[in-house]
Design a protein around this motif. Structure first.
Motif, PDB file in Angstrom:
ATOM      1  N   ASP A   1      -9.951   3.361  -2.695  1.00 50.66           N
ATOM      2  CA  ASP A   1     -10.125   3.937  -1.443  1.00 50.66           C
ATOM      3  C   ASP A   1      -9.674   3.087  -0.345  1.00 50.66           C
ATOM      4  OD1 ASP A   1     -12.319   2.015  -1.756  1.00 50.66           O
ATOM      5  OD2 ASP A   1     -13.620   3.116  -1.071  1.00 50.66           O
ATOM      6  N   ALA A   2      -9.119   1.869  -0.704  1.00 47.71           N
ATOM      7  CA  ALA A   2      -8.496   1.170   0.582  1.00 47.71           C
ATOM      8  C   ALA A   2      -7.413   1.771   1.220  1.00 47.71           C
ATOM      9  CB  ALA A   2      -8.109  -0.293  -0.203  1.00 47.71           C
TER      10      ALA A   2
ATOM     11  N   SER B   1     -15.986  -9.782   5.808  1.00 50.13           N
ATOM     12  CA  SER B   1     -16.794  -8.748   5.110  1.00 50.13           C
ATOM     13  C   SER B   1     -17.058  -7.559   6.142  1.00 50.13           C
ATOM     14  CB  SER B   1     -18.064  -9.290   4.618  1.00 50.13           C
ATOM     15  OG  SER B   1     -19.048  -9.746   5.826  1.00 50.13           O
ATOM     16  N   ALA B   2     -17.307  -8.032   7.516  1.00 48.76           N
ATOM     17  CA  ALA B   2     -17.262  -6.910   8.598  1.00 48.76           C
ATOM     18  C   ALA B   2     -15.954  -5.706   8.520  1.00 48.76           C
ATOM     19  CB  ALA B   2     -17.762  -7.281   9.838  1.00 48.76           C
ATOM     20  N   LEU B   3     -14.696  -6.495   8.256  1.00 49.08           N
ATOM     21  CA  LEU B   3     -13.591  -5.767   8.228  1.00 49.08           C
ATOM     22  C   LEU B   3     -13.400  -4.798   7.050  1.00 49.08           C
ATOM     23  CD1 LEU B   3     -11.289  -8.808   9.068  1.00 49.08           C
ATOM     24  CD2 LEU B   3     -12.192  -6.972  10.516  1.00 49.08           C
ATOM     25  N   TRP B   4     -14.242  -5.118   5.856  1.00 52.09           N
ATOM     26  CA  TRP B   4     -13.911  -4.312   4.668  1.00 52.09           C
ATOM     27  C   TRP B   4     -15.063  -3.230   4.787  1.00 52.09           C
ATOM     28  CZ3 TRP B   4      -9.872  -7.024   4.480  1.00 52.09           C
ATOM     29  CH2 TRP B   4     -10.043  -8.406   4.348  1.00 52.09           C
TER      30      TRP B   4
ATOM     31  N   HIS C   1       0.847  -1.174   0.026  1.00 54.16           N
ATOM     32  CA  HIS C   1       0.203   0.149   0.035  1.00 54.16           C
ATOM     33  C   HIS C   1       0.835   1.377   0.010  1.00 54.16           C
ATOM     34  CE1 HIS C   1      -3.707   2.455   0.633  1.00 54.16           C
ATOM     35  NE2 HIS C   1      -2.941   2.834   1.387  1.00 54.16           N
ATOM     36  N   ARG C   2       1.179   1.680  -0.993  1.00 49.25           N
ATOM     37  CA  ARG C   2       1.985   2.996  -1.328  1.00 49.25           C
ATOM     38  C   ARG C   2       1.653   3.752  -2.436  1.00 49.25           C
ATOM     39  NH1 ARG C   2       7.923  -0.310  -1.958  1.00 49.25           N
ATOM     40  NH2 ARG C   2       7.839  -1.503   0.103  1.00 49.25           N
ATOM     41  N   ALA C   3       2.121   4.803  -2.530  1.00 51.52           N
ATOM     42  CA  ALA C   3       1.914   5.780  -3.700  1.00 51.52           C
ATOM     43  C   ALA C   3       2.474   5.491  -4.575  1.00 51.52           C
ATOM     44  CB  ALA C   3       2.327   7.305  -3.082  1.00 51.52           C
ATOM     45  N   GLY C   4       2.153   5.712  -5.663  1.00 46.83           N
ATOM     46  CA  GLY C   4       2.837   5.552  -7.009  1.00 46.83           C
ATOM     47  C   GLY C   4       2.570   4.194  -7.742  1.00 46.83           C
ATOM     48  N   THR C   5       2.425   4.376  -9.216  1.00 45.30           N
ATOM     49  CA  THR C   5       1.957   3.041  -9.851  1.00 45.30           C
ATOM     50  C   THR C   5       3.083   2.112 -10.043  1.00 45.30           C
ATOM     51  OG1 THR C   5       2.682   4.105 -11.852  1.00 45.30           O
ATOM     52  CG2 THR C   5       0.384   4.624 -11.282  1.00 45.30           C
TER      53      THR C   5
END
Length: 156
Positions: A114-115, A149-152, A75-79
């Protein structure tokens, strides 16, 4: 993407339980083998950099026999987040060379835009629990008593 590798059937079948479980947070359909084929490529940073643009994802490394070797998340910025993380794995002082030799394919499960980092880590934990990778054992813990699913919901 045409011309790229097709995800091996054994890998796709192995991934199906994780795809079903992670459906609410993934940006790819659970039964879409064609989409996963576009997200499966040789496990080489330069190849991944040219094919995969996910910033937040769970990734699965497969060996030549399509055994799951490793599950991780990024989970980082950049493609180039996934490719950069893969390159870091290969630079590991003790295990990098063995990883580069044994990891043949990489399948990337991109998460919704949006994660946040928490669901990414949780998705990694659940995927590792399902796939039982041969390498790497420091996966995030999961609470098997809580429906994922509750976590998401509300985690993004």
């Amino acid at each position: 993407m045409s011309g790229g590798p097709i995800i091996p059937k054994a890998a796709f079948v192995s991934l199906l339980p994780a795809l079903r479980l992670l459906r609410p947070i993934l940006s790819v359909g659970e039964g879409d083998r064609r989409a996963l084929s576009a997200l499966t490529c040789r496990a080489r940073p330069e190849v991944v950099r040219n094919r995969i643009t996910a910033r937040s994802a769970v990734y699965v490394a497969w060996d030549a026999r399509i055994a799951c070797r490793y599950v991780g998340s990024v989970h980082r910025a950049g493609t180039t987040a996934v490719a950069d993380r893969l390159a870091e794995h290969y630079r590991h002082p003790r295990e990098g060379r063995a990883r580069a030799q044994s990891w043949a394919l990489l399948t990337v499960l991109p998460l919704r835009a949006d994660a946040t980092v928490e669901p990414a880590r949780s998705a990694e934990g659940w995927t590792a629990r399902i796939l039982s990778p041969l390498d790497g054992h420091a996966h995030p813990g999961v609470d098997i008593g809580v429906d994922p699913s509750a976590l998401w919901d509300g985690a993004t």
